[in-house]
Design a protein around this motif. Structure first.
Motif: not given
Length: 160
Positions: A31-50
């Protein structure tokens, strides 16, 4: 030839639209001042190489604070931030870190590193990868900055 080009453009538009739709599902629920984020889901989006030193995803970006995750691919030269403190929680991996005139200090999964604005820091060798980090860039909250919606709950919270 024109049909092939048209089909190519059509599939490209569909792919871009699908990618945007898929990324839409990966946005934090907030919302404007609250939230919930699953960190593990975002880690899977990081590329293996860069091809750079770091790849990061900003999860929260506000004037007074920010939260992001990043993956380090190489050594980060010494640098500092003039306006914010940093708190780094190592999610995966292990590396050498330099803070101020100390180092190298080895930090790995489960460790929290922190330093104040203006403090030089960087990292040396990545000893175990991938090196994934959850970062909080912030100003401190004054301990007196707790305003009870129902003041009678303060005693229960403080154990008085």
């Amino acid at each position: 030839m024109k049909t092939t080009r048209t089909l190519f453009l059509l599939f490209t538009v569909i792919a871009i639209g699908f990618n945007a739709y898929a990324q839409e599902d990966k946005r934090p629920l907030m919302g404007n001042s609250y939230g919930i984020i699953n960190i593990d889901e975002y880690v899977t989006l990081l590329p293996k190489s860069h091809n750079g030193i770091i790849k990061d995803i900003r999860l929260i970006d506000r004037e007074h604070a920010g939260v992001r995750i990043f993956r380090l691919y190489d050594e980060v030269p010494m640098h500092y931030h003039a306006k914010s403190d940093a708190y780094l929680y190592i999610l995966n991996g292990k590396a050498e870190f330099y803070v101020a005139d100390k180092g190298p200090v080895v930090a790995g999964k489960g460790d929290l590193l922190f330093w104040g604005k203006g403090t030089a820091h960087g990292n040396g060798k990545i000893l175990e990868g991938p090196l994934d980090v959850l970062v909080f860039d912030a100003i401190a909250r004054d301990p007196s900055d707790v305003i009870w919606v129902d003041p009678s709950t303060q005693k229960k919270f403080l154990g008085n």
